[in-house]
Scaffold this motif. Structure first.
Motif, PDB file in Angstrom:
ATOM      1  N   PRO A   1       0.731  -0.883  -0.102  1.00  0.00           N
ATOM      2  CA  PRO A   1       0.019   0.495  -0.222  1.00  0.00           C
ATOM      3  C   PRO A   1       0.556   0.917   0.126  1.00  0.00           C
ATOM      4  O   PRO A   1       0.390   2.410  -0.691  1.00  0.00           O
ATOM      5  CB  PRO A   1      -0.689  -0.187   1.205  1.00  0.00           C
ATOM      6  CG  PRO A   1      -1.411  -1.478   1.386  1.00  0.00           C
ATOM      7  CD  PRO A   1       0.560  -2.163   1.077  1.00  0.00           C
ATOM      8  N   SER A   2       1.951   1.044   0.935  1.00  0.00           N
ATOM      9  CA  SER A   2       2.150   2.282   0.873  1.00  0.00           C
ATOM     10  C   SER A   2       3.424   2.916  -0.359  1.00  0.00           C
ATOM     11  O   SER A   2       3.424   3.955  -0.318  1.00  0.00           O
ATOM     12  CB  SER A   2       3.690   2.596   2.088  1.00  0.00           C
ATOM     13  OG  SER A   2       4.792   1.197   1.520  1.00  0.00           O
ATOM     14  N   LEU A   3       4.047   1.864  -2.063  1.00  0.00           N
ATOM     15  CA  LEU A   3       4.259   2.024  -2.346  1.00  0.00           C
ATOM     16  C   LEU A   3       3.403   1.985  -4.197  1.00  0.00           C
ATOM     17  O   LEU A   3       3.562   2.546  -4.596  1.00  0.00           O
ATOM     18  CB  LEU A   3       5.213   0.794  -3.003  1.00  0.00           C
ATOM     19  CG  LEU A   3       6.813   0.987  -2.155  1.00  0.00           C
ATOM     20  CD1 LEU A   3       7.418  -0.381  -2.528  1.00  0.00           C
ATOM     21  CD2 LEU A   3       7.195   2.145  -2.067  1.00  0.00           C
ATOM     22  N   LYS A   4       2.114   2.262  -3.287  1.00  0.00           N
ATOM     23  CA  LYS A   4       1.027   1.996  -5.033  1.00  0.00           C
ATOM     24  C   LYS A   4       1.493   0.853  -5.224  1.00  0.00           C
ATOM     25  O   LYS A   4       0.982   1.318  -6.560  1.00  0.00           O
ATOM     26  CB  LYS A   4       0.952   3.433  -5.158  1.00  0.00           C
ATOM     27  CG  LYS A   4       0.099   3.671  -3.897  1.00  0.00           C
ATOM     28  CD  LYS A   4      -0.513   5.654  -4.904  1.00  0.00           C
ATOM     29  CE  LYS A   4      -1.659   5.387  -4.854  1.00  0.00           C
ATOM     30  NZ  LYS A   4      -2.593   6.424  -5.500  1.00  0.00           N
ATOM     31  N   VAL A   5       1.508  -0.373  -4.992  1.00  0.00           N
ATOM     32  CA  VAL A   5       2.902  -1.042  -6.179  1.00  0.00           C
ATOM     33  C   VAL A   5       1.994  -2.860  -5.212  1.00  0.00           C
ATOM     34  O   VAL A   5       1.708  -3.076  -5.035  1.00  0.00           O
ATOM     35  CB  VAL A   5       4.365  -1.759  -5.789  1.00  0.00           C
ATOM     36  CG1 VAL A   5       4.246  -2.406  -6.776  1.00  0.00           C
ATOM     37  CG2 VAL A   5       5.036  -0.088  -6.377  1.00  0.00           C
ATOM     38  N   GLY A   6       1.352  -3.356  -6.765  1.00  0.00           N
ATOM     39  CA  GLY A   6       0.891  -4.815  -6.737  1.00  0.00           C
ATOM     40  C   GLY A   6       2.290  -6.298  -7.041  1.00  0.00           C
ATOM     41  O   GLY A   6       2.055  -5.248  -8.230  1.00  0.00           O
ATOM     42  N   ILE A   7       1.474  -7.016  -6.723  1.00  0.00           N
ATOM     43  CA  ILE A   7       2.463  -7.839  -8.197  1.00  0.00           C
ATOM     44  C   ILE A   7       1.116  -9.272  -8.123  1.00  0.00           C
ATOM     45  O   ILE A   7       0.519  -9.521  -6.692  1.00  0.00           O
ATOM     46  CB  ILE A   7       3.310  -9.136  -7.507  1.00  0.00           C
ATOM     47  CG1 ILE A   7       4.219  -7.732  -6.993  1.00  0.00           C
ATOM     48  CG2 ILE A   7       3.757 -10.219  -8.359  1.00  0.00           C
ATOM     49  CD1 ILE A   7       5.650  -8.421  -6.855  1.00  0.00           C
ATOM     50  N   VAL A   8       0.218  -9.559  -8.915  1.00  0.00           N
ATOM     51  CA  VAL A   8      -0.528 -10.577  -9.577  1.00  0.00           C
ATOM     52  C   VAL A   8      -0.668 -11.344 -10.458  1.00  0.00           C
ATOM     53  O   VAL A   8      -0.115 -11.481 -10.691  1.00  0.00           O
ATOM     54  CB  VAL A   8      -2.063  -9.675  -9.351  1.00  0.00           C
ATOM     55  CG1 VAL A   8      -2.766  -8.472  -8.285  1.00  0.00           C
ATOM     56  CG2 VAL A   8      -2.575  -8.774 -10.785  1.00  0.00           C
ATOM     57  N   ASP A   9      -1.164 -12.543  -9.975  1.00  0.00           N
ATOM     58  CA  ASP A   9      -1.777 -13.675 -11.465  1.00  0.00           C
ATOM     59  C   ASP A   9      -2.019 -13.378 -11.394  1.00  0.00           C
ATOM     60  O   ASP A   9      -3.852 -13.448 -11.597  1.00  0.00           O
ATOM     61  CB  ASP A   9      -1.922 -14.965 -10.405  1.00  0.00           C
ATOM     62  CG  ASP A   9      -2.155 -15.801 -10.875  1.00  0.00           C
ATOM     63  OD1 ASP A   9      -1.945 -16.067 -12.396  1.00  0.00           O
ATOM     64  OD2 ASP A   9      -1.458 -17.047 -10.624  1.00  0.00           O
ATOM     65  N   GLY A  10      -2.126 -12.722 -12.767  1.00  0.00           N
ATOM     66  CA  GLY A  10      -3.428 -12.794 -13.869  1.00  0.00           C
ATOM     67  C   GLY A  10      -4.058 -13.588 -14.654  1.00  0.00           C
ATOM     68  O   GLY A  10      -4.149 -13.582 -16.249  1.00  0.00           O
ATOM     69  N   THR A  11      -3.601 -15.361 -14.496  1.00  0.00           N
ATOM     70  CA  THR A  11      -4.840 -16.193 -15.481  1.00  0.00           C
ATOM     71  C   THR A  11      -5.906 -16.523 -14.984  1.00  0.00           C
ATOM     72  O   THR A  11      -5.527 -16.249 -13.362  1.00  0.00           O
ATOM     73  CB  THR A  11      -3.487 -17.126 -15.050  1.00  0.00           C
ATOM     74  OG1 THR A  11      -2.591 -17.886 -13.876  1.00  0.00           O
ATOM     75  CG2 THR A  11      -2.227 -16.618 -15.571  1.00  0.00           C
ATOM     76  N   ALA A  12      -5.688 -17.174 -15.686  1.00  0.00           N
ATOM     77  CA  ALA A  12      -7.290 -17.429 -15.409  1.00  0.00           C
ATOM     78  C   ALA A  12      -7.309 -18.586 -14.096  1.00  0.00           C
ATOM     79  O   ALA A  12      -6.587 -18.954 -13.784  1.00  0.00           O
ATOM     80  CB  ALA A  12      -7.815 -18.584 -16.383  1.00  0.00           C
ATOM     81  N   PRO A  13      -8.524 -17.787 -13.109  1.00  0.00           N
ATOM     82  CA  PRO A  13      -9.481 -17.795 -13.517  1.00  0.00           C
ATOM     83  C   PRO A  13     -10.182 -15.824 -13.697  1.00  0.00           C
ATOM     84  O   PRO A  13     -11.308 -15.380 -13.823  1.00  0.00           O
ATOM     85  CB  PRO A  13     -10.990 -18.251 -12.791  1.00  0.00           C
ATOM     86  CG  PRO A  13     -10.439 -18.360 -11.722  1.00  0.00           C
ATOM     87  CD  PRO A  13      -8.977 -19.052 -12.023  1.00  0.00           C
ATOM     88  N   HIS A  14      -8.569 -15.342 -12.949  1.00  0.00           N
ATOM     89  CA  HIS A  14      -9.117 -14.066 -12.406  1.00  0.00           C
ATOM     90  C   HIS A  14      -8.032 -13.621 -13.914  1.00  0.00           C
ATOM     91  O   HIS A  14      -7.100 -12.510 -12.734  1.00  0.00           O
ATOM     92  CB  HIS A  14      -8.007 -13.730 -10.891  1.00  0.00           C
ATOM     93  CG  HIS A  14      -7.274 -15.284 -10.543  1.00  0.00           C
ATOM     94  ND1 HIS A  14      -6.587 -14.661 -11.119  1.00  0.00           N
ATOM     95  CD2 HIS A  14      -7.507 -15.868  -9.593  1.00  0.00           C
ATOM     96  CE1 HIS A  14      -5.666 -15.548 -10.405  1.00  0.00           C
ATOM     97  NE2 HIS A  14      -6.168 -16.279  -9.736  1.00  0.00           N
ATOM     98  N   ILE A  15      -8.357 -13.401 -14.883  1.00  0.00           N
ATOM     99  CA  ILE A  15      -7.703 -13.373 -15.546  1.00  0.00           C
ATOM    100  C   ILE A  15      -7.868 -11.864 -16.067  1.00  0.00           C
ATOM    101  O   ILE A  15      -8.325 -10.362 -15.673  1.00  0.00           O
ATOM    102  CB  ILE A  15      -7.616 -13.554 -17.302  1.00  0.00           C
ATOM    103  CG1 ILE A  15      -8.020 -15.210 -17.688  1.00  0.00           C
ATOM    104  CG2 ILE A  15      -7.470 -12.129 -18.646  1.00  0.00           C
ATOM    105  CD1 ILE A  15      -8.889 -15.537 -18.880  1.00  0.00           C
TER     106      ILE A  15
END
Length: 368
Positions: free
Chosen positions: A77-91
């Motif tokens: 949150p403090s850096l406003k940075v995220g890393i996410v799994d962008g594969t199905a089902p949450h493409i």
């Protein structure tokens, strides 16, 4: 340092329900990991998270509703940075590619020639996984229909004037202390729990641990818990305050918790499957069943309610079994992909991204 855990997607009676756009839309930088199962996305994020925790940064972990040991993302949150799994089902696809979102395709470190030897097995496992998820969602939909039948019984005994009066009392209590409006009020939606291969899981205690007051709403189906919380959330929005809404993981149209950060208040549905009982000095219980319903309804309709409870539980157990089978098959599928991966290159890419994030932290600290 604070670590918060929640879900951005859930297996529900409406199928897989995603709130990833809600969780990521305010970030300045978002790394979207692509690649098949077994390419190390969850481990990739966990290892970065461990380093950032060691640096004293607050983190939010997005857990995977289909694998209790996996995560689907981390937010700093403090850096406003995220890393996410962008594969199905949450493409997740980039909205501002190269400016905000950066694609990281771990599939480039995969030996597809190796995978081709197991083509028929991989296709079969993938299709079987999909079949089990579809069966789980259909079973949850049937469970929802049973739940609605039970709700009809209770609604008939409901005193809505009393429910409105209780809501008004809560509004007066929550907003009685003077407060300043938030400069940039935000409305956020996410799940505090999910239906998983291990059954219902929630992080209510973790999410609310820093809040001063919790209003725990008890009741039965149809006793107005969700409506009460929606009204409190809307009042907070009208007052210029940020609001966190936590929809029901089973029925996303319903709200199971509202948090007003500025007031340090949570209003939470404390009934099964996410039972919350008071254990803090400032916990307040509001029992909508005893306060707003004719409690004799449970004796009058004892047999019918009992049958519906059993039918509902049987459906949810079956749905959990389908999710568990999908997880078992997914674990088998992952083994083929793991054997095809060059994890040294994955580790190198992880270190590159970690360095980028640490650089952003250094820049932020220098500007303070």
């Amino acid at each position: 340092m604070a670590i918060k855990n929640f879900y951005a997607g859930s297996n529900s009676s409406q199928g897989f329900y995603s709130l990833y756009d809600q969780v990521t839309n305010d970030l300045d930088r978002l790394y979207i990991l692509k690649g098949g199962p077994g390419t190390g996305k969850s481990t990739f994020m966990r290892k970065i998270g461990l380093v950032l925790m060691d640096k004293g940064l607050d983190l939010e972990y997005l857990h995977c509703s289909s694998d209790n040991k996996s995560i689907d993302g981390i937010i700093i949150p403090s850096l406003k940075v995220g890393i996410v799994d962008g594969t199905a089902p949450h493409i997740i696809e980039p909205k501002y590619p190269g400016v905000v979102e950066k694609m990281v395709d771990l599939g480039t470190f995969r030996n597809d020639a190796y995978l081709s030897k197991y083509k028929s097995i991989i296709i079969s496992l993938t299709n079987d996984i999909s079949t089990n998820f579809m069966a789980a969602y259909q079973t949850m939909k049937e469970a929802k229909e049973i739940h609605l039948k039970k709700e009809e019984i209770y609604v008939a005994s409901m005193d809505f004037e009393k429910a409105n009066a209780i809501t008004d009392d809560l509004l007066r209590s929550i907003f009685s202390t003077p407060f300043e409006k938030d400069k940039n009020p935000k409305v956020i939606k996410r799940f505090f729990g999910a239906a998983t291969p291990n059954g219902a899981v929630n992080f209510i205690d973790n999410i609310t641990e820093d809040l001063s007051k919790r209003y725990i709403i008890k009741g039965r189906p149809g006793s107005g818990k969700s409506t009460l919380m929606k009204k409190i959330g809307k009042r907070a929005e009208a007052e210029g305050l940020s609001v966190e809404y936590y929809p029901c993981a089973f029925d996303p149209n319903s709200i199971d918790m509202v948090i007003i950060p500025t007031l340090s208040v949570a209003v939470v549905d404390g009934t099964a499957p996410h039972v919350v009982d008071p254990f803090r000095l400032d916990d307040i219980v509001v029992d909508m069943f005893r306060l707003c319903m004719d409690t004799s309804v449970e004796e009058t309709h004892k047999k019918e309610i009992g049958e519906l409870n059993m039918a509902y539980q049987n459906k949810m157990t079956l749905a959990t079994n389908f999710l568990s089978e999908a997880k078992r098959l997914h674990d088998r599928l992952e083994e083929y992909y793991k054997q095809s991966m060059d994890f040294e290159k994955v580790n190198k890419k992880r270190e590159e991204i970690l360095e980028e994030i640490l650089y952003l932290q250094a820049v932020m600290e220098t500007s303070l």
